[in-house]
Design a protein around this motif. Structure first.
Motif, PDB file in Angstrom:
ATOM      1  N   GLU A   1       3.448 -52.459 -91.665  1.00 13.39           N
ATOM      2  CA  GLU A   1       3.304 -51.946 -90.299  1.00 13.39           C
ATOM      3  C   GLU A   1       4.570 -51.219 -89.848  1.00 13.39           C
ATOM      4  O   GLU A   1       4.494 -50.177 -89.193  1.00 13.39           O
ATOM      5  N   VAL A   2       5.721 -51.781 -90.189  1.00 13.07           N
ATOM      6  CA  VAL A   2       6.996 -51.136 -89.851  1.00 13.07           C
ATOM      7  C   VAL A   2       7.045 -49.759 -90.511  1.00 13.07           C
ATOM      8  O   VAL A   2       7.405 -48.754 -89.884  1.00 13.07           O
ATOM      9  N   LEU A   3       6.619 -49.689 -91.770  1.00 10.69           N
ATOM     10  CA  LEU A   3       6.663 -48.412 -92.506  1.00 10.69           C
ATOM     11  C   LEU A   3       5.629 -47.427 -91.971  1.00 10.69           C
ATOM     12  O   LEU A   3       5.789 -46.213 -92.097  1.00 10.69           O
ATOM     13  N   ASP A   4       4.571 -47.959 -91.367  1.00  8.95           N
ATOM     14  CA  ASP A   4       3.541 -47.119 -90.779  1.00  8.95           C
ATOM     15  C   ASP A   4       4.053 -46.477 -89.488  1.00  8.95           C
ATOM     16  O   ASP A   4       3.800 -45.316 -89.212  1.00  8.95           O
ATOM     17  N   LYS A   5       4.780 -47.269 -88.706  1.00  4.66           N
ATOM     18  CA  LYS A   5       5.203 -46.772 -87.390  1.00  4.66           C
ATOM     19  C   LYS A   5       6.419 -45.854 -87.469  1.00  4.66           C
ATOM     20  O   LYS A   5       6.532 -44.893 -86.714  1.00  4.66           O
ATOM     21  N   PHE A   6       7.334 -46.187 -88.386  1.00  2.68           N
ATOM     22  CA  PHE A   6       8.608 -45.459 -88.407  1.00  2.68           C
ATOM     23  C   PHE A   6       8.730 -44.575 -89.653  1.00  2.68           C
ATOM     24  O   PHE A   6       8.188 -44.901 -90.711  1.00  2.68           O
ATOM     25  N   SER A   7       9.504 -43.508 -89.499  1.00  6.29           N
ATOM     26  CA  SER A   7       9.769 -42.581 -90.602  1.00  6.29           C
ATOM     27  C   SER A   7      10.360 -43.348 -91.786  1.00  6.29           C
ATOM     28  O   SER A   7      11.340 -44.078 -91.634  1.00  6.29           O
ATOM     29  N   SER A   8       9.774 -43.186 -92.995  1.00  5.61           N
ATOM     30  CA  SER A   8      10.142 -44.155 -94.025  1.00  5.61           C
ATOM     31  C   SER A   8      10.218 -43.626 -95.462  1.00  5.61           C
ATOM     32  O   SER A   8       9.936 -44.351 -96.393  1.00  5.61           O
ATOM     33  N   ASP A   9      10.624 -42.362 -95.661  1.00 10.15           N
ATOM     34  CA  ASP A   9      10.855 -41.907 -97.043  1.00 10.15           C
ATOM     35  C   ASP A   9      12.024 -42.663 -97.655  1.00 10.15           C
ATOM     36  O   ASP A   9      12.028 -42.984 -98.837  1.00 10.15           O
TER      37      ASP A   9
ATOM     38  N   GLY B   1      13.388 -60.887 -84.150  1.00 13.02           N
ATOM     39  CA  GLY B   1      13.873 -59.494 -84.243  1.00 13.02           C
ATOM     40  C   GLY B   1      12.752 -58.480 -84.341  1.00 13.02           C
ATOM     41  O   GLY B   1      12.921 -57.407 -84.934  1.00 13.02           O
ATOM     42  N   VAL B   2      11.603 -58.826 -83.742  1.00 18.34           N
ATOM     43  CA  VAL B   2      10.415 -57.975 -83.896  1.00 18.34           C
ATOM     44  C   VAL B   2      10.467 -56.793 -82.912  1.00 18.34           C
ATOM     45  O   VAL B   2      10.581 -57.001 -81.707  1.00 18.34           O
ATOM     46  N   PRO B   3      10.366 -55.555 -83.407  1.00 12.86           N
ATOM     47  CA  PRO B   3      10.336 -54.417 -82.479  1.00 12.86           C
ATOM     48  C   PRO B   3       9.068 -54.442 -81.619  1.00 12.86           C
ATOM     49  O   PRO B   3       8.017 -54.886 -82.085  1.00 12.86           O
ATOM     50  N   VAL B   4       9.171 -53.949 -80.385  1.00 16.67           N
ATOM     51  CA  VAL B   4       8.008 -53.828 -79.503  1.00 16.67           C
ATOM     52  C   VAL B   4       7.082 -52.738 -80.055  1.00 16.67           C
ATOM     53  O   VAL B   4       7.546 -51.716 -80.545  1.00 16.67           O
ATOM     54  N   GLY B   5       5.777 -53.001 -80.019  1.00 17.26           N
ATOM     55  CA  GLY B   5       4.819 -51.920 -80.284  1.00 17.26           C
ATOM     56  C   GLY B   5       4.389 -51.739 -81.721  1.00 17.26           C
ATOM     57  O   GLY B   5       3.868 -50.682 -82.064  1.00 17.26           O
ATOM     58  N   LEU B   6       4.551 -52.749 -82.584  1.00 15.92           N
ATOM     59  CA  LEU B   6       3.932 -52.673 -83.911  1.00 15.92           C
ATOM     60  C   LEU B   6       2.454 -52.996 -83.737  1.00 15.92           C
ATOM     61  O   LEU B   6       2.100 -53.931 -83.025  1.00 15.92           O
ATOM     62  N   GLY B   7       1.583 -52.254 -84.417  1.00 12.90           N
ATOM     63  CA  GLY B   7       0.141 -52.453 -84.235  1.00 12.90           C
ATOM     64  C   GLY B   7      -0.349 -51.612 -83.078  1.00 12.90           C
ATOM     65  O   GLY B   7       0.453 -50.988 -82.368  1.00 12.90           O
ATOM     66  N   SER B   8      -1.664 -51.562 -82.876  1.00 10.41           N
ATOM     67  CA  SER B   8      -2.203 -50.769 -81.768  1.00 10.41           C
ATOM     68  C   SER B   8      -3.541 -51.302 -81.292  1.00 10.41           C
ATOM     69  O   SER B   8      -4.308 -51.861 -82.073  1.00 10.41           O
ATOM     70  N   TYR B   9      -3.786 -51.057 -79.985  1.00  9.97           N
ATOM     71  CA  TYR B   9      -5.072 -51.458 -79.398  1.00  9.97           C
ATOM     72  C   TYR B   9      -6.125 -50.364 -79.550  1.00  9.97           C
ATOM     73  O   TYR B   9      -7.280 -50.570 -79.233  1.00  9.97           O
ATOM     74  N   VAL B  10      -5.739 -49.156 -80.065  1.00  6.87           N
ATOM     75  CA  VAL B  10      -6.673 -48.025 -79.975  1.00  6.87           C
ATOM     76  C   VAL B  10      -7.875 -48.126 -80.911  1.00  6.87           C
ATOM     77  O   VAL B  10      -8.896 -47.485 -80.688  1.00  6.87           O
ATOM     78  N   GLN B  11      -7.774 -48.923 -81.941  1.00  7.08           N
ATOM     79  CA  GLN B  11      -8.904 -49.100 -82.856  1.00  7.08           C
ATOM     80  C   GLN B  11      -8.867 -50.538 -83.381  1.00  7.08           C
ATOM     81  O   GLN B  11      -7.783 -51.074 -83.663  1.00  7.08           O
ATOM     82  N   TRP B  12     -10.052 -51.136 -83.578  1.00  4.67           N
ATOM     83  CA  TRP B  12     -10.119 -52.556 -83.933  1.00  4.67           C
ATOM     84  C   TRP B  12      -9.307 -52.908 -85.170  1.00  4.67           C
ATOM     85  O   TRP B  12      -8.658 -53.943 -85.233  1.00  4.67           O
ATOM     86  N   ASP B  13      -9.304 -52.010 -86.147  1.00  9.50           N
ATOM     87  CA  ASP B  13      -8.628 -52.362 -87.394  1.00  9.50           C
ATOM     88  C   ASP B  13      -7.155 -51.981 -87.394  1.00  9.50           C
ATOM     89  O   ASP B  13      -6.492 -52.033 -88.415  1.00  9.50           O
ATOM     90  N   ARG B  14      -6.645 -51.584 -86.220  1.00 13.22           N
ATOM     91  CA  ARG B  14      -5.199 -51.322 -86.133  1.00 13.22           C
ATOM     92  C   ARG B  14      -4.464 -52.425 -85.377  1.00 13.22           C
ATOM     93  O   ARG B  14      -3.260 -52.356 -85.175  1.00 13.22           O
ATOM     94  N   LYS B  15      -5.225 -53.436 -84.913  1.00 12.77           N
ATOM     95  CA  LYS B  15      -4.589 -54.549 -84.186  1.00 12.77           C
ATOM     96  C   LYS B  15      -3.810 -55.403 -85.185  1.00 12.77           C
ATOM     97  O   LYS B  15      -4.382 -55.898 -86.163  1.00 12.77           O
ATOM     98  N   LEU B  16      -2.528 -55.589 -84.913  1.00 11.01           N
ATOM     99  CA  LEU B  16      -1.675 -56.240 -85.918  1.00 11.01           C
ATOM    100  C   LEU B  16      -1.941 -57.740 -86.031  1.00 11.01           C
ATOM    101  O   LEU B  16      -1.846 -58.299 -87.126  1.00 11.01           O
TER     102      LEU B  16
END
Ligand SMILES: Cc1cc2nc3c(=O)[nH]c(=O)nc-3n(C[C@H](O)[C@H](O)[C@H](O)COP(=O)(O)O)c2cc1C
Length: 388
Positions: free
Chosen positions: A361-369, A224-239
């Protein structure tokens, strides 16, 4: 979401503080306790596991079964502390100190010696206490909170052991995450192939008789993993890299791989890449999952498949040589108590650590208050990806 753990192996209690959990998440001590119980089970463990039945006390961040968005504090009392009050006292008990035996015999494969040299301890207990795998209790407690978040957004995790002290478990193909979870939880040695259960137990018994220990390879799968968690734009953002750090941070874990992992080094590209397909019902998927759910440090919507290897428990009845730090005399390490293996318990720890990295990571990507907004944001994203 971020967290800290604190507490010594024989101190009064273990604590974790988690910040950044959205408001409105249903969370109970019972849920966390069920996970703590899983960590304490598993064939081949005795001793302390029988002394302690870990129970969490939630002392902040939750009211009437729901999180409030404020920091969550979790506490687990070390019941054995009553036998260690003087040895572990925080007070300066100068007079009594002399009667407390110093630990000067470092155990090979443990933090005892290097910790002593690094922090300048004459009593190696100071390094033993915090480096002990007792700390993993709080990783499991924090992981339980993370799992609650992931469940609410449709993600599910399962773990099982694929190699047990050199014995490979043949895993039936195409098991779903739910099937892996059910099978592994029914097994005392956390494997999905019941036919191998007795053989593994017999092997653990044999290792115990030999006074030796074994490690293993654990696989965690996430559905059930959403597409696009993590990022290639910086080394320390790769999930995948963040998960790797989390897994190798667990006591005794020595390596990590995703999908086919280290087998990639022996294969041709055509046998490794997962071909892309599209259908109206599912949108983009892959024909296979050799890459374990990651492309470019991002989740690609396939199940995450991550494996970690645990070394054998370093404390052995079979004596190993070391050197006394006061006398510099060699000695044969003697042991009061040790287990032949802790791989089933470590599987629960690994699953918890992976859950924690993913929840953050989920909380980082999506609105999460709050959970309502979080769920809406994930749902919107899922619909967008499907229509892409
Ligand atoms: C769940 C779990 C239980 C463990 N139990 C023990 C144990 O009973 N005895 C022991 O010597 N090591 C045990 N370990 C491993 C040590 O904590 C670990 O090897 C040690 O702290 C040194 O760290 P390192 O192996 O990461 O270098 C356990 C590890 C885990 C994950």
């Amino acid at each position: 979401m971020r967290y800290f753990t604190a507490g010594e192996s024989h101190g009064p209690r273990l604590t974790a503080i988690i910040e950044g959990v959205p408001a409105g998440l249903p969370l109970t001590a019972e849920y966390i306790n069920a996970e703590l119980k899983r960590r304490q089970g598993g064939y081949g463990r005795g001793g302390r596991m029988k002394i302690e039945s870990d129970q969490v006390e939630i002392t902040s961040g939750v009211r009437h079964g729901l999180t409030m968005g404020s920091p969550i504090t979790l506490n687990v009392t070390n019941r054995d502390f009553k036998n260690w009050t003087e040895i572990m006292s925080a007070a300066d008990i100068e007079k009594k100190k002399k009667s407390i035996r110093k630990l000067t015999k470092p155990r090979p494969g443990h933090a005892d010696l290097v910790g002593g040299m690094k922090y300048r301890f004459s009593d190696l207990r100071n390094s033993l206490e915090r480096s002990s795998a007792r700390e993993t209790t709080m990783r499991v407690a924090v992981g339980a909170v993370a799992k609650r978040i992931l469940e609410e957004v449709g993600m599910d995790l399962a773990s099982h052991i694929v190699v047990f002290g050199g014995i490979e478990i043949d895993v039936p193909e195409n098991l779903t995450v739910a099937e892996i979870k059910e099978r592994a939880r029914q097994s005392e040695v956390s494997i999905v192939n019941q036919d191998r259960e007795q053989e593994i137990k017999d092997y653990i018994d044999q290792i115990k008789k030999e006074g030796n220990t074994i490690g293993g390879v654990i696989e965690t799968v996430v559905g059930g993993v959403p597409v696009g968690l993590g990022s290639y734009v910086q080394w320390d953002r790769k999930l995948d890299a963040k998960i790797a750090q989390g897994v190798v941070s667990i006591n005794a874990f020595k390596g990590v791989e995703f999908g086919l992992g280290f087998k990639d080094g022996y294969l041709k590209g055509s046998d490794v890449m997962d071909e892309i397909v599209w259908s109206k019902e599912d949108g983009y998927t892959r024909k296979s999952n050799n890459l374990g759910g990651f492309e470019g440090g991002m989740t690609n919507g396939q199940p995450i498949v991550v494996r970690g290897v645990m070394k054998p428990i370093p404390t052995l009845y079979k004596p190993l040589m070391s050197v006394d730090t006061e006398t510099h005399e060699p000695y044969k390490a003697s042991v009061e108590r040790s287990d032949p293996t802790a791989v089933p318990a470590a599987a629960v720890v690994m699953e918890s650590v992976v859950a924690t990295v993913l929840a953050a990571e989920v909380l980082d990507k999506f609105s999460s208050d709050n959970m309502e907004e979080l769920k809406e944001a994930v749902e919107r994203h899922q619909q967008f990806v499907k229509a892409f």
